[in-house]
Design a protein around this motif. Structure first.
Motif, PDB file in Angstrom:
ATOM      1  N   ARG A 201     108.618  32.880-102.489  1.00 39.55           N
ATOM      2  CA  ARG A 201     109.199  32.647-101.165  1.00 39.55           C
ATOM      3  C   ARG A 201     109.265  31.153-100.907  1.00 39.55           C
ATOM      4  O   ARG A 201     108.255  30.446-101.005  1.00 39.55           O
ATOM      5  CB  ARG A 201     108.385  33.344-100.090  1.00 39.55           C
ATOM      6  CG  ARG A 201     109.046  33.305 -98.699  1.00 39.55           C
ATOM      7  CD  ARG A 201     108.322  34.224 -97.728  1.00 39.55           C
ATOM      8  NE  ARG A 201     106.965  33.785 -97.487  1.00 39.55           N
ATOM      9  CZ  ARG A 201     106.611  32.896 -96.547  1.00 39.55           C
ATOM     10  NH1 ARG A 201     107.536  32.367 -95.759  1.00 39.55           N
ATOM     11  NH2 ARG A 201     105.352  32.559 -96.377  1.00 39.55           N
TER      12      ARG A 201
ATOM     13  N   THR B 212     123.876  29.125-107.781  1.00 40.78           N
ATOM     14  CA  THR B 212     122.736  29.715-107.079  1.00 40.78           C
ATOM     15  C   THR B 212     121.489  29.651-107.950  1.00 40.78           C
ATOM     16  O   THR B 212     121.529  30.025-109.131  1.00 40.78           O
ATOM     17  CB  THR B 212     123.018  31.173-106.702  1.00 40.78           C
ATOM     18  OG1 THR B 212     124.210  31.228-105.919  1.00 40.78           O
ATOM     19  CG2 THR B 212     121.862  31.773-105.903  1.00 40.78           C
TER      20      THR B 212
ATOM     21  N   LEU C 128     123.041  26.140 -98.813  1.00 46.33           N
ATOM     22  CA  LEU C 128     122.595  27.266 -98.008  1.00 46.33           C
ATOM     23  C   LEU C 128     121.333  27.824 -98.655  1.00 46.33           C
ATOM     24  O   LEU C 128     121.335  28.158 -99.844  1.00 46.33           O
ATOM     25  CB  LEU C 128     123.674  28.353 -97.933  1.00 46.33           C
ATOM     26  CG  LEU C 128     123.280  29.634 -97.178  1.00 46.33           C
ATOM     27  CD1 LEU C 128     123.044  29.337 -95.706  1.00 46.33           C
ATOM     28  CD2 LEU C 128     124.355  30.698 -97.338  1.00 46.33           C
ATOM     29  N   THR C 129     120.255  27.912 -97.894  1.00 45.80           N
ATOM     30  CA  THR C 129     118.988  28.407 -98.433  1.00 45.80           C
ATOM     31  C   THR C 129     118.596  29.713 -97.758  1.00 45.80           C
ATOM     32  O   THR C 129     118.893  29.944 -96.583  1.00 45.80           O
ATOM     33  CB  THR C 129     117.861  27.382 -98.229  1.00 45.80           C
ATOM     34  OG1 THR C 129     117.681  27.147 -96.826  1.00 45.80           O
ATOM     35  CG2 THR C 129     118.185  26.071 -98.927  1.00 45.80           C
ATOM     36  N   THR C 130     117.937  30.574 -98.544  1.00 46.82           N
ATOM     37  CA  THR C 130     117.318  31.793 -98.032  1.00 46.82           C
ATOM     38  C   THR C 130     115.857  31.786 -98.459  1.00 46.82           C
ATOM     39  O   THR C 130     115.377  30.812 -99.066  1.00 46.82           O
ATOM     40  CB  THR C 130     118.028  33.041 -98.586  1.00 46.82           C
ATOM     41  OG1 THR C 130     117.833  33.107-100.001  1.00 46.82           O
ATOM     42  CG2 THR C 130     119.518  32.999 -98.291  1.00 46.82           C
ATOM     43  N   GLU C 131     115.147  32.853 -98.179  1.00 44.01           N
ATOM     44  CA  GLU C 131     113.732  32.901 -98.557  1.00 44.01           C
ATOM     45  C   GLU C 131     113.539  32.904-100.066  1.00 44.01           C
ATOM     46  O   GLU C 131     112.509  32.456-100.554  1.00 44.01           O
ATOM     47  CB  GLU C 131     113.059  34.146 -97.965  1.00 44.01           C
ATOM     48  CG  GLU C 131     112.750  34.042 -96.490  1.00 44.01           C
ATOM     49  CD  GLU C 131     111.858  35.172 -96.027  1.00 44.01           C
ATOM     50  OE1 GLU C 131     111.663  36.133 -96.806  1.00 44.01           O
ATOM     51  OE2 GLU C 131     111.343  35.089 -94.904  1.00 44.01           O
ATOM     52  N   HIS C 132     114.532  33.396-100.809  1.00 46.87           N
ATOM     53  CA  HIS C 132     114.348  33.557-102.251  1.00 46.87           C
ATOM     54  C   HIS C 132     115.454  32.925-103.083  1.00 46.87           C
ATOM     55  O   HIS C 132     115.565  33.224-104.277  1.00 46.87           O
ATOM     56  CB  HIS C 132     114.254  35.047-102.603  1.00 46.87           C
ATOM     57  CG  HIS C 132     113.101  35.749-101.961  1.00 46.87           C
ATOM     58  ND1 HIS C 132     111.802  35.571-102.371  1.00 46.87           N
ATOM     59  CD2 HIS C 132     113.059  36.604-100.907  1.00 46.87           C
ATOM     60  CE1 HIS C 132     111.000  36.315-101.617  1.00 46.87           C
ATOM     61  NE2 HIS C 132     111.743  36.940-100.721  1.00 46.87           N
ATOM     62  N   SER C 133     116.269  32.041-102.498  1.00 46.24           N
ATOM     63  CA  SER C 133     117.327  31.422-103.285  1.00 46.24           C
ATOM     64  C   SER C 133     117.821  30.148-102.614  1.00 46.24           C
ATOM     65  O   SER C 133     117.660  29.950-101.394  1.00 46.24           O
ATOM     66  CB  SER C 133     118.503  32.389-103.484  1.00 46.24           C
ATOM     67  OG  SER C 133     119.144  32.651-102.254  1.00 46.24           O
ATOM     68  N   VAL C 134     118.435  29.304-103.438  1.00 39.31           N
ATOM     69  CA  VAL C 134     119.116  28.097-102.967  1.00 39.31           C
ATOM     70  C   VAL C 134     120.546  28.168-103.485  1.00 39.31           C
ATOM     71  O   VAL C 134     120.776  28.275-104.702  1.00 39.31           O
ATOM     72  CB  VAL C 134     118.429  26.816-103.468  1.00 39.31           C
ATOM     73  CG1 VAL C 134     119.231  25.586-103.040  1.00 39.31           C
ATOM     74  CG2 VAL C 134     117.007  26.731-102.955  1.00 39.31           C
ATOM     75  N   GLU C 135     121.518  28.124-102.584  1.00 38.34           N
ATOM     76  CA  GLU C 135     122.926  28.252-102.954  1.00 38.34           C
ATOM     77  C   GLU C 135     123.638  26.933-102.706  1.00 38.34           C
ATOM     78  O   GLU C 135     123.657  26.416-101.587  1.00 38.34           O
ATOM     79  CB  GLU C 135     123.574  29.367-102.143  1.00 38.34           C
ATOM     80  CG  GLU C 135     125.039  29.612-102.492  1.00 38.34           C
ATOM     81  CD  GLU C 135     125.639  30.749-101.693  1.00 38.34           C
ATOM     82  OE1 GLU C 135     126.509  30.471-100.837  1.00 38.34           O
ATOM     83  OE2 GLU C 135     125.228  31.906-101.907  1.00 38.34           O
TER      84      GLU C 135
ATOM     85  N   PRO D   2     118.067  31.496-108.157  1.00 35.49           N
ATOM     86  CA  PRO D   2     117.321  32.627-107.598  1.00 35.49           C
ATOM     87  C   PRO D   2     115.820  32.506-107.887  1.00 35.49           C
ATOM     88  O   PRO D   2     115.402  32.098-108.973  1.00 35.49           O
ATOM     89  CB  PRO D   2     117.922  33.826-108.336  1.00 35.49           C
ATOM     90  CG  PRO D   2     118.331  33.279-109.663  1.00 35.49           C
ATOM     91  CD  PRO D   2     118.688  31.829-109.447  1.00 35.49           C
TER      92      PRO D   2
END
Length: 674
Positions: free
Chosen positions: A512, A505, A526-533, A507
């Protein structure tokens, strides 16, 4: 702070008896009287409990508690308990040390005085725990004046009012040593009994003008605390209360093969209080229901407890049974609830020639078996730099569950100590280690009820890092960056070791993500607003007997920063403001952040190193089949006396702790070699 267990074979504590009318053992001097009858110990069990005291939570010899307090996040004392039997011992020792020349005895503070002193320390030291580092705001008599980081856990409180003369302090004005443990929304403060001469030595440290002791000097806070056995007991008491408050009452994990419940007397007695041999034991329903008003388990219990008011009844009952008269005997909540529910009598008492120890109030009846689980956690910091060596360490423990009838002794040789590169090792108090060599350790123990930790150790990773590789992140502009991963999984690892999953991950808690582009050679993203997994190895796909190499290049774009960096003129103004604030700011945390991260936006506490100057990727994985330190238990060499035909099962699992890939192209903190 790692605690060791002193020898408990020769107790030297003087157990004073309360008066006949003092049923609760607190001399009528406690803030809260015990809520419930004290469970009486039979003579033989009382003798065994006082003389041997060998359960996983039995205290070291000489451990007594003068008082304890629980403070909420509003700096108010919500629960307190004083033990007059122990306080009389303190007063007697103080008179003997100082004579009876009219010197006023130091008394325990009231709840309000304690709350005021604790709030004053928070303002003076900069946080609840403090850093223990001397700064410009430090004054004589404060914890930071000693300049020892251990004062984050063992603190002192000044009982004088704010603004009083600080130069005339003595042992009557300072309350020490107080073990501080923070759990949920509460701070647990435990004051153990120490010798007055140790208190005098601490006061000398508080008043010395130099900044801490010189290297090799005998008089230091750490060396002083190391010789006080009651500190270990106070830590165990504080953690026991913290677990009760938060509902975090679960036993060590013992992984077993899927099979129906063994049943028997033990399951019938302990099934209702949360003792389980399932892979994921849950919190004790008795404790969680008492604390939050409804049965809750696991993480839900902890969350519910944070929002629920403190239940004092369970704490009073726990004190009455676990530490009567201020002397901790057995802090196992499971044992206490089982004893209160079922009494002391066993269904089938042991033969008269065998004494049944107090820490094992019931004998198991049912299908017999012996279970061992090695659980290791790998912590690593991988830099991929010539000037900074990588750091990899293993923290392990051997969990055990003995479903054996009677009071048998279990023994086995622990081999492979030299190949495992053991750096530190500690054993359960019920274990004896009569013989040992360079590469062999014979362990003999009489197992208690339920799951328990037989041994803890620190070791090197004999097989090398399970995940090797590097991470590079280069910011081509303030809002755009390019990154590259290259990792190799399970290099040099052979069967039966098997990796169940691996996730990496990146972080970005203060940035953003608005755009992302990249395709790995293996796994999914898998991506979110504040991380790339990056799920290199997903669940359901085990990696065993071979290694896996994978790469992951890509680009990332962030939303523009809200606060741009200042120009040169603004920097000068900021420096002057910072210098002026240094004289007035009393918060050490803010001061350190200003120095380390002046022009960069702060981050959340959960990611303390993920500033723009410090970026990293965090690795998570799980390995089963064997240990990575080469620690091993040979089930064929396990002996049980009296001899019985009981199967011995062994399992091992390895999980990641703080496993970090630091950005090779950025800044990274590292420990200097001594």
């Amino acid at each position: 702070m790692r605690q060791t267990y002193p020898d408990t074979s020769s107790p030297n504590h003087d157990f004073s008896s309360p008066s006949v009318n003092d049923a609760n053992g607190d001399g009528g001097d406690a803030i809260f009287a015990s809520g419930g009858p004290v469970v009486p110990y039979p003579n033989e069990m009382r003798e065994e409990g006082f003389q041997r005291r060998r359960s996983c939570t039995i205290m070291p010899s000489g451990c007594s508690i003068r008082a304890l307090w629980i403070v909420n996040n509003l700096d108010a004392v919500v629960f307190s308990r004083r033990f007059s039997v122990v306080e009389k011992q303190w007063c007697s020792a103080f008179k003997t040390e100082n004579g009876n020349g009219g010197l006023d005895l130091p008394r325990l503070p009231t709840d309000q005085q304690l709350a005021n002193a604790f709030a004053l320390r928070k303002r003076r030291e900069g946080s609840t725990r403090g850093y223990g580092i001397r700064v410009a705001q430090s004054i004589k008599g404060s914890d930071s004046w000693i300049d020892d980081p251990i004062t984050r856990h063992v603190i002192s409180l000044c009982l004088t009012e704010e603004g009083d003369d600080e130069s005339n302090k003595n042992e009557r004005d300072i309350l020490w040593p107080i073990v501080l443990h923070t759990k949920a929304l509460y701070s647990i403060l435990v004051l153990p009994l120490v010798e007055p001469r140790e208190m005098k030595e601490f006061v000398k440290l508080c008043m010395r003008p130099d900044c801490g002791p010189a290297v090799g000097e005998d008089l230091s806070l750490s060396s002083l605390l190391l010789n006080i056995s009651s500190i270990t007991g106070a830590f165990m008491v504080a953690h026991a209360f913290g677990d009760i408050i938060s509902g975090d009452i679960s036993e060590p994990e013992v992984v077993v093969s899927a099979s129906p419940s063994v049943g028997g007397l033990f399951d019938s007695l302990t099934g209702s209080i949360g003792i389980s041999s399932r892979p994921k034991p849950v919190a004790a329903p008795v404790a969680s229901s008492s604390l939050s008003g409804a049965p809750t388990t696991g993480a839900a219990a902890s969350d519910a407890t944070k929002a629920a008011p403190l239940d004092r009844d369970i704490l009073r009952n726990f004190i009455a049974s676990a530490m009567p008269f201020g002397t901790p005997l057995d802090l196992s909540l499971s044992n206490i609830f089982a004893i209160k529910a079922n009494g002391f009598s066993s269904a089938e008492p042991p033969p008269q020639e065998l004494k049944q120890p107090a820490w094992k109030p019931y004998l198991y009846k049912g299908k017999q078996r012996l279970l061992f689980t090695i659980h290791e956690t790998v912590n690593a910091a991988l830099y991929d730099r010539d000037e900074i060596p990588d750091s990899v360490s293993v923290a392990g423990q051997i969990n055990c569950r003995a479903e054996l009838e009677g009071l048998p002794d279990v023994s086995f040789p622990l081999a492979g100590l030299s190949t495992a590169h053991i750096e530190a090792i500690s054993f359960h108090p019920c274990a004896q280690v009569p013989a040992h060599g360079i590469d062999k350790q014979n362990i003999v123990f009489q197992p208690p009820l339920g799951n328990f930790v037989l041994m803890r150790y620190q070791a090197g990773c004999g097989l090398g890092p399970p995940v090797k590789g590097f991470y590079q992140l280069s910011m081509v502009s303030e809002d755009e960056g390019a990154f590259l991963f290259k990792v190799r999984l399970m290099e040099g690892y052979k069967s039966p070791l098997s990796m169940e999953f691996c996730t990496i991950t990146m972080p970005f808690p203060r940035r953003r993500i608005v755009a992302f582009d990249g395709t790995p050679s293996a796994g999914t993203i898998l991506t979110t607003e504040h991380s790339v997994e990056w799920r290199v190895l997903g669940t359901g796909r085990n990696l065993s007997g071979k290694s896996l190499e994978a790469t992951f290049p890509g680009t990332i774009k962030f939303s523009p920063l809200q606060n741009k960096r200042r120009g040169d003129g603004d920097d000068e103004e900021s420096e002057s403001e910072s210098g002026e604030g240094t004289e007035n700011v009393m918060n050490v945390e803010e001061l350190l952040v200003q120095k380390m991260n002046k022009d960069l936006p702060a981050v959340e506490v959960e990611e303390p190193f993920c500033w723009q100057a410090y970026d990293y990727a965090k690795v998570s994985f799980k390995i089963v089949g064997a240990s990575v330190s080469r620690m091993l238990i040979d089930t064929k060499s396990v002996n049980i006396y009296p001899t019985t035909k009981s199967p011995v099962e062994f399992s091992a699992q390895v999980t990641s702790g703080e496993y970090i890939l630091w950005n090779t192209l950025g800044k990274a903190p590292s420990a200097a070699a001594v």
